[in-house]
Design an enzyme around this catalytic site. Sequence first.
Site, PDB file in Angstrom:
ATOM      1  N   ASP A 192       3.732   0.105  -9.875  1.00 51.49           N
ATOM      2  CA  ASP A 192       3.876  -0.301  -8.261  1.00 51.49           C
ATOM      3  C   ASP A 192       4.567   0.829  -7.784  1.00 51.49           C
ATOM      4  O   ASP A 192       5.665   0.917  -7.489  1.00 51.49           O
ATOM      5  CB  ASP A 192       4.728  -1.538  -8.189  1.00 51.49           C
ATOM      6  CG  ASP A 192       4.984  -2.089  -6.763  1.00 51.49           C
ATOM      7  OD1 ASP A 192       4.121  -1.548  -5.879  1.00 51.49           O
ATOM      8  OD2 ASP A 192       5.498  -2.959  -6.680  1.00 51.49           O
ATOM      9  N   CYS A 203       1.248   0.360  -2.048  1.00 46.73           N
ATOM     10  CA  CYS A 203       1.416   0.234  -0.722  1.00 46.73           C
ATOM     11  C   CYS A 203       0.850   1.304   0.252  1.00 46.73           C
ATOM     12  O   CYS A 203       0.889   1.098   1.397  1.00 46.73           O
ATOM     13  CB  CYS A 203       2.833   0.292  -0.577  1.00 46.73           C
ATOM     14  SG  CYS A 203       3.944   1.776  -0.868  1.00 46.73           S
ATOM     15  N   GLU A 234      -1.342  -3.911   1.395  1.00 46.69           N
ATOM     16  CA  GLU A 234      -0.864  -3.622  -0.070  1.00 46.69           C
ATOM     17  C   GLU A 234      -2.138  -3.922  -0.597  1.00 46.69           C
ATOM     18  O   GLU A 234      -3.047  -4.766  -0.323  1.00 46.69           O
ATOM     19  CB  GLU A 234       0.130  -4.825  -0.337  1.00 46.69           C
ATOM     20  CG  GLU A 234       0.925  -4.314  -1.766  1.00 46.69           C
ATOM     21  CD  GLU A 234       2.342  -3.625  -1.046  1.00 46.69           C
ATOM     22  OE1 GLU A 234       3.049  -3.375  -2.147  1.00 46.69           O
ATOM     23  OE2 GLU A 234       2.577  -3.483  -0.091  1.00 46.69           O
TER      24      GLU A 234
END
Length: 362
Positions: free
Chosen positions: A295, A320, A354
């Site tokens: 992430d 993101c 996202e």
Amino acid sequence: MPLPTYDPADYPTQLATKVAHFEQNFAPFGVANTAIHASAPLHYRMRAEFRIWHEGDDLNYAMFDPADPKQPITLETFPPAAESICHLMPRLRDKLRGNESLRRRLFQADFLATLSGEMLVTLIYHRQLDEAWEAAAREMAAELGIGLIGRSRGQKIVLDRDWVLEGFELNGRQLRYKQVEGSFTQPNGGVNRQMLGWACQQAAGFGGNLVELYCGNGNFTIALSPLFERVLATEVSKSSVHAAQYNLAANQVENVALVRMSSEEFSNALAGREEFQRLKDIDLEPFRHATLFVDPPRSGLDAVTLELARGFDRILYISCNQETLRENVIALQDTHEIKASAVFDQFPYTHHLECGLLLTRR
């Protein structure tokens, strides 16, 4: 913080536009049947920051229109924020208005709320804070039932603690997370739960071991840990590592080894290019062909980490920034293909979306 435009009636159309852009962006890689995880159209933000606008002895919360950034827009409340923040805003403002020590040269108010009902407010000043401020602040915090921090240049006064404890249920488990003021936390609590649920759904049945880079405060680490025999998680931020250590203990997670190091350092260690004292008690061999969870920041995976990723059979990637995600997918397409995709609307009424991908070895 710029003032967003928000209209719940427009939300489905705005989300559909963002999803269509994602699917068009990733169609060349075989993305289909993308799982769509919508946000609540209002009261979704667990964090909110407001400038304080003074007019004589009066003050109000203010935000700014990017088209006219010098003209403040004063607010009574802020519907995108969590209901607990909206409820607190007028009560806090009235307390600030009525006390000169609390009001004088107050510049900004930051709110951090949780799904579990806790609240932390940081008041930022353009002056040094004194004993009179602290006494008034303690009285106000007790009356409002909130945690409170005062900040000015070179000064931070924490009246109780500088963190909140988040808590929610996921797949039959009650999870708890320490969230530290000033550190990254997921801004949309409801969508965060959906992201955790999707990641767990994809990882179910993988077994074996997990390597996680950029683990932050352990948000995904703790949710995913029951699905793997062992987890090796890395994070470079000292405050996030401390929060993750607390969270692992609070959730009684015992199969995670947490190491403070960058993704590039770990990549070099796993490739045998460097040795690190921090890894001396960890056997890296069982993690070489494990599942990889990432992430990363908006910049995506760097070249060294991409080379590391090629060695894993499965990659769970939360992003993101779909543009850098697309670049990373292109870099990995000779070794991996997309097996599942999802989008998570963390930021309604913006262009941000996202994304989640499961990539498996060809």
